[in-house]
Design a protein around this motif. Structure first.
Motif, PDB file in Angstrom:
ATOM      1  N   ILE A   6       0.844  -1.204   0.000  1.00 41.67           N
ATOM      2  CA  ILE A   6       0.000   0.000   0.000  1.00 41.67           C
ATOM      3  C   ILE A   6       0.875   1.248   0.000  1.00 41.67           C
ATOM      4  N   LYS A   7       1.908   1.253   0.839  1.00 38.73           N
ATOM      5  CA  LYS A   7       2.809   2.401   0.888  1.00 38.73           C
ATOM      6  C   LYS A   7       3.463   2.642  -0.470  1.00 38.73           C
ATOM      7  N   THR A   8       3.885   1.569  -1.133  1.00 34.42           N
ATOM      8  CA  THR A   8       4.517   1.687  -2.448  1.00 34.42           C
ATOM      9  C   THR A   8       3.543   2.240  -3.476  1.00 34.42           C
ATOM     10  N   VAL A   9       2.320   1.719  -3.490  1.00 31.75           N
ATOM     11  CA  VAL A   9       1.300   2.182  -4.437  1.00 31.75           C
ATOM     12  C   VAL A   9       1.004   3.668  -4.225  1.00 31.75           C
ATOM     13  N   VAL A  10       0.881   4.073  -2.979  1.00 25.49           N
ATOM     14  CA  VAL A  10       0.593   5.483  -2.660  1.00 25.49           C
ATOM     15  C   VAL A  10       1.765   6.366  -3.081  1.00 25.49           C
ATOM     16  N   GLU A  11       2.979   5.947  -2.775  1.00 23.44           N
ATOM     17  CA  GLU A  11       4.162   6.725  -3.165  1.00 23.44           C
ATOM     18  C   GLU A  11       4.215   6.898  -4.679  1.00 23.44           C
ATOM     19  N   GLU A  12       3.971   5.818  -5.427  1.00 21.39           N
ATOM     20  CA  GLU A  12       4.004   5.889  -6.887  1.00 21.39           C
ATOM     21  C   GLU A  12       2.901   6.790  -7.426  1.00 21.39           C
ATOM     22  N   ALA A  13       1.743   6.800  -6.761  1.00 18.08           N
ATOM     23  CA  ALA A  13       0.622   7.621  -7.219  1.00 18.08           C
ATOM     24  C   ALA A  13       0.865   9.109  -6.984  1.00 18.08           C
ATOM     25  N   VAL A  14       1.459   9.452  -5.853  1.00 15.87           N
ATOM     26  CA  VAL A  14       1.574  10.860  -5.483  1.00 15.87           C
ATOM     27  C   VAL A  14       2.901  11.513  -5.877  1.00 15.87           C
ATOM     28  N   ARG A  15       3.938  10.717  -6.055  1.00 16.94           N
ATOM     29  CA  ARG A  15       5.273  11.291  -6.291  1.00 16.94           C
ATOM     30  C   ARG A  15       5.343  12.221  -7.510  1.00 16.94           C
ATOM     31  N   PRO A  16       4.776  11.882  -8.684  1.00 13.40           N
ATOM     32  CA  PRO A  16       4.884  12.809  -9.827  1.00 13.40           C
ATOM     33  C   PRO A  16       4.265  14.186  -9.526  1.00 13.40           C
ATOM     34  N   PHE A  17       3.119  14.192  -8.839  1.00  9.40           N
ATOM     35  CA  PHE A  17       2.467  15.449  -8.475  1.00  9.40           C
ATOM     36  C   PHE A  17       3.350  16.246  -7.515  1.00  9.40           C
ATOM     37  N   LEU A  18       3.896  15.580  -6.520  1.00  7.45           N
ATOM     38  CA  LEU A  18       4.749  16.255  -5.539  1.00  7.45           C
ATOM     39  C   LEU A  18       5.997  16.824  -6.207  1.00  7.45           C
ATOM     40  N   ASP A  19       6.654  15.993  -7.010  1.00  5.85           N
ATOM     41  CA  ASP A  19       7.888  16.426  -7.673  1.00  5.85           C
ATOM     42  C   ASP A  19       7.647  17.633  -8.580  1.00  5.85           C
ATOM     43  N   SER A  20       6.547  17.616  -9.321  1.00  6.89           N
ATOM     44  CA  SER A  20       6.280  18.712 -10.263  1.00  6.89           C
ATOM     45  C   SER A  20       5.838  19.988  -9.563  1.00  6.89           C
ATOM     46  N   ASN A  21       5.484  19.904  -8.284  1.00  2.00           N
ATOM     47  CA  ASN A  21       5.038  21.083  -7.543  1.00  2.00           C
ATOM     48  C   ASN A  21       5.991  21.493  -6.416  1.00  2.00           C
ATOM     49  N   GLY A  22       7.180  20.899  -6.392  1.00  3.50           N
ATOM     50  CA  GLY A  22       8.198  21.307  -5.429  1.00  3.50           C
ATOM     51  C   GLY A  22       8.014  20.781  -4.013  1.00  3.50           C
ATOM     52  N   PHE A  23       7.241  19.691  -3.860  1.00  2.00           N
ATOM     53  CA  PHE A  23       7.029  19.099  -2.540  1.00  2.00           C
ATOM     54  C   PHE A  23       7.928  17.883  -2.362  1.00  2.00           C
ATOM     55  N   GLU A  24       8.169  17.537  -1.114  1.00  3.11           N
ATOM     56  CA  GLU A  24       8.962  16.351  -0.774  1.00  3.11           C
ATOM     57  C   GLU A  24       8.087  15.369  -0.007  1.00  3.11           C
ATOM     58  N   LEU A  25       8.085  14.119  -0.431  1.00  5.35           N
ATOM     59  CA  LEU A  25       7.375  13.075   0.304  1.00  5.35           C
ATOM     60  C   LEU A  25       8.264  12.635   1.456  1.00  5.35           C
ATOM     61  N   VAL A  26       7.785  12.841   2.681  1.00 11.44           N
ATOM     62  CA  VAL A  26       8.564  12.503   3.867  1.00 11.44           C
ATOM     63  C   VAL A  26       8.272  11.078   4.303  1.00 11.44           C
ATOM     64  N   SER A  58      -4.141  16.286  -1.036  1.00 13.80           N
ATOM     65  CA  SER A  58      -5.154  15.324  -0.621  1.00 13.80           C
ATOM     66  C   SER A  58      -6.175  15.091  -1.732  1.00 13.80           C
ATOM     67  N   GLU A  59      -6.642  16.171  -2.358  1.00 14.66           N
ATOM     68  CA  GLU A  59      -7.611  16.037  -3.459  1.00 14.66           C
ATOM     69  C   GLU A  59      -7.013  15.245  -4.610  1.00 14.66           C
ATOM     70  N   PHE A  60      -5.782  15.582  -4.992  1.00 14.77           N
ATOM     71  CA  PHE A  60      -5.121  14.867  -6.081  1.00 14.77           C
ATOM     72  C   PHE A  60      -4.994  13.388  -5.758  1.00 14.77           C
ATOM     73  N   LEU A  61      -4.470  13.094  -4.568  1.00 10.97           N
ATOM     74  CA  LEU A  61      -4.229  11.705  -4.193  1.00 10.97           C
ATOM     75  C   LEU A  61      -5.537  10.925  -4.075  1.00 10.97           C
ATOM     76  N   SER A  62      -6.555  11.533  -3.523  1.00 10.71           N
ATOM     77  CA  SER A  62      -7.848  10.878  -3.386  1.00 10.71           C
ATOM     78  C   SER A  62      -8.394  10.481  -4.755  1.00 10.71           C
ATOM     79  N   GLU A  63      -8.338  11.404  -5.721  1.00  8.97           N
ATOM     80  CA  GLU A  63      -8.807  11.099  -7.082  1.00  8.97           C
ATOM     81  C   GLU A  63      -7.960   9.993  -7.712  1.00  8.97           C
TER      82      GLU A  63
END
Length: 153
Positions: A6-26, A58-63
């Motif tokens: 689950i953690k891997t799936v979530v990381e893969e889903a959210v990482r492109p959005f975070l990277d393109s918007n200057g956020f870091e996944l902690v 949250s909205e992005f990841l939820s969708e």
């Protein structure tokens, strides 16, 4: 699905959005508390993250997760800052913490202790040097159970 998957799936889903918007996944946590499951995503950026940014993520990841519904249990999604006592999960986190006050626990005693709180004076990728008072403790990174920034009062 396992918690690690689950953690891997979530990381893969959210990482492109975070990277393109200057956020870091902690960190990502999927835990059961009482009868409820919680999916917690901790995000940061230079200068800190605000509540509106957490809401956008949250909205992005939820969708994104609703598209293929990888988590079968009902859960609460929480996106937040890691806080002032940010966990140091990766070696890169530890490297960035050099010069800061940290709290570290170890799997086994080192210098007769399993808890260390002091200034992280160096980290070479294998050994953390923590100054506590006038003494420096050398802690092998492989023996670190947990590490986080610590607030000094």
């Amino acid at each position: 699905m396992s918690t690690a998957k689950i953690k891997t799936v979530v990381e893969e889903a959210v990482r492109p959005f975070l990277d393109s918007n200057g956020f870091e996944l902690v960190d990502v946590e999927y835990v059961k508390e009482g009868s409820n499951f919680f999916l917690r995503v901790f995000v940061d950026k230079e200068g800190g993250i605000d509540i509106d940014e957490c809401g956008r993520i949250s909205e992005f990841l939820s969708e994104k997760l609703d598209e293929n519904d990888p988590i079968k249990d009902a859960y609460f999604l929480e996106v937040s800052s890691p806080g002032a006592e940010r966990p140091l999960k990766k070696t890169q986190d530890v490297e960035k913490a050099v010069g800061k006050h940290v709290y570290v626990t170890t799997y086994e005693p080192i210098d007769k202790s399993k808890e260390f709180e002091g200034k992280l004076i160096s980290f070479d990728g294998e050994v953390m040097a923590i100054e506590i008072g006038k003494k420096t403790h050398l802690i092998p990174y492989a023996k670190v159970a947990s590490a986080r920034l610590a607030i000094v009062f």
